[in-house]
Motif scaffolding. Structure first.
Motif, PDB file in Angstrom:
ATOM      1  N   ARG A 181       0.927   2.964   3.229  1.00 60.47           N
ATOM      2  CA  ARG A 181       1.400   2.141   4.331  1.00 60.47           C
ATOM      3  C   ARG A 181       2.907   1.890   4.251  1.00 60.47           C
ATOM      4  O   ARG A 181       3.547   1.559   5.252  1.00 60.47           O
ATOM      5  CB  ARG A 181       0.638   0.810   4.323  1.00 60.47           C
ATOM      6  CG  ARG A 181       0.879  -0.080   5.521  1.00 60.47           C
ATOM      7  CD  ARG A 181      -0.163  -1.176   5.580  1.00 60.47           C
ATOM      8  NE  ARG A 181      -0.367  -1.839   4.299  1.00 60.47           N
ATOM      9  CZ  ARG A 181      -1.461  -2.520   3.982  1.00 60.47           C
ATOM     10  NH1 ARG A 181      -2.461  -2.618   4.847  1.00 60.47           N
ATOM     11  NH2 ARG A 181      -1.577  -3.115   2.801  1.00 60.47           N
TER      12      ARG A 181
ATOM     13  N   GLY B 138       0.843  -1.180   0.000  1.00 57.52           N
ATOM     14  CA  GLY B 138       0.000   0.000   0.000  1.00 57.52           C
ATOM     15  C   GLY B 138       0.881   1.233   0.000  1.00 57.52           C
ATOM     16  O   GLY B 138       1.786   1.358   0.844  1.00 57.52           O
TER      17      GLY B 138
ATOM     18  N   ARG C 277      -2.628   1.584   7.439  1.00 60.42           N
ATOM     19  CA  ARG C 277      -2.801   2.559   6.365  1.00 60.42           C
ATOM     20  C   ARG C 277      -3.134   3.930   6.938  1.00 60.42           C
ATOM     21  O   ARG C 277      -3.759   4.057   7.992  1.00 60.42           O
ATOM     22  CB  ARG C 277      -3.902   2.115   5.405  1.00 60.42           C
ATOM     23  CG  ARG C 277      -3.594   0.840   4.673  1.00 60.42           C
ATOM     24  CD  ARG C 277      -4.647   0.524   3.645  1.00 60.42           C
ATOM     25  NE  ARG C 277      -4.728   1.550   2.598  1.00 60.42           N
ATOM     26  CZ  ARG C 277      -5.503   1.458   1.519  1.00 60.42           C
ATOM     27  NH1 ARG C 277      -6.262   0.391   1.351  1.00 60.42           N
ATOM     28  NH2 ARG C 277      -5.514   2.414   0.624  1.00 60.42           N
TER      29      ARG C 277
END
Length: 381
Positions: free
Chosen positions: A219, A216, A282
């Protein structure tokens, strides 16, 4: 697997009678991102556990999944053995084959990230005769996309029409969904773990710290701060990252073992080979708070102590210092990896496992869903 393939067991027939304390038997239809493939998504493991426990409690469950190439090529559970699983190629086929099923169901749930989910949801809301729900496994991401106007699986107009808004995120976000978007009843239905699949598998420690998760962009800075930077600074340490979709140009320190997608049956062994597991959240989830990752519960169920980044509401799920460890930077991670006594490390893992088994299994979520269905049905949802 061809569209319309039924599960190997169950085939939609009634399962055992509800367990003691269960609500009445219900016909439930779930339209989710995927149950047959966990490749590149965390939805499948949630749906698998939830469907299994609902069937065990006597409910008749049908899962409808869009047949898309990236999951068709990576199906680690092509024939789910609980309830009934059906694939469909497009929205037109979905309507042609399953309108009667949706009309007759006691509960129809549409999940986040379902392809053309807004069109699917509008059809469900027009046809369903029972309670309807939207299950948001990505709530902070969904809310951000709704604000930008680029969400293809939900629209602001649909939110008030669902009888329930079920959310992976709890806390103040639930009230926001009700006040700002007009949801009738926003309720937390967090991710969970399957204790039959995730349990301690003691083995030689191959890594001091491991991480499991799909790439991500928002992330990655957390992963870099809490795992890659410690690896760069402690060359004698052993680290591991498993997950799909990481950019090929990303450079990994030489003491970081890199694995592509691991299917759920491999997770327990992976966690068992780690002294500590990392949880990296996240950015949208950190801002919202009260958004536990399924990896927290998976590692905890395996008895592997977790080092996590900090976010509001974490203490609602694990007690910091007793059931989970919090780190804000590489210095804190390295201190925990190198200085925490082995006896304390083991005790942390045992405490986390006890908390997960007591509050965060798929069976807990199935019972919660029964309660929400009873609430919505009683209120004309």
């Amino acid at each position: 697997m061809r569209p319309g393939l039924r599960a190997a067991a169950g085939g939609g027939e009634p399962g055992p009678r509800p367990a003691s304390g269960a609500s009445r038997t219900a016909d439930i239809v779930l339209l989710g991102l995927s149950i047959t493939s966990s490749w590149g998504n965390g939805h499948a493991t949630t749906y698998r556990g939830l469907v299994r426990e609902l069937v065990r409690r006597g409910h008749r469950v049908t899962f409808l999944e869009r047949d898309v190439p990236w999951y068709a090529d990576n199906r680690d559970l092509p024939r789910p053995p609980w309830g009934r699983t059906e694939l469909y190629r497009n929205v037109e086929e979905l309507k042609d084959r399953f309108t009667r099923l949706v009309r007759a169901a006691d509960l129809v749930v549409v999940g986040s990230y379902v392809p053309q989910g807004a069109a699917v949801g509008a059809w469900v809301l027009e046809q369903a005769g029972g309670t309807t729900a939207f299950y948001d496994i990505d709530t902070p991401v969904t809310l951000a996309r709704l604000a930008r106007g680029d969400c293809d699986y939900l629209t602001p107009e649909l939110v008030p029409r669902y009888g329930l808004y079920l959310s992976f995120t709890g806390g103040p976000t639930l009230r926001h969904v009700e006040r700002a978007l007009g949801a009738r009843a926003a309720r937390a239905l967090y991710c969970s773990v399957d204790p039959e699949l995730y349990r301690p598998e003691p083995r030689e420690a191959l890594w001091d710290l491991g991480y499991l998760g799909t790439y991500g962009e928002d992330r990655q800075p957390v992963l870099d701060r809490l795992l890659l930077e410690p690896a760069r600074r402690w060359r004698e340490g052993r680290f591991a990252v498993a997950g799909a979709q990481y950019p090929r140009e990303l450079r990994w320190p030489p003491n970081v073992a890199r694995m592509e997608h691991l299917a759920p049956p491999q997770h327990a062994s992976y966690y068992g080979a780690q002294r500590f597991a990392l949880n990296a959240t996240r950015a949208d989830m950190v801002r919202a708070g009260f958004s536990p990752s399924v990896r927290l519960f998976e590692a905890g169920a395996c008895g592997t102590p977790v080092i996590s980044d900090a976010w509001e509401g974490l203490e609602e799920f694990f007690q910091p210092g007793r059931e989970i460890l919090i780190a804000r930077g590489a210095d804190e991670v390295l201190r925990l990896l190198r200085e925490l006594p082995e006896e304390e490390r083991r005790r942390l893992g045992q405490a986390a496992r006890a908390r997960v088994l007591g509050e965060h299994t798929a069976a807990h979520r199935a019972r919660a869903l029964e309660g929400y269905l009873a609430e919505a049905s009683g209120g004309g949802g």
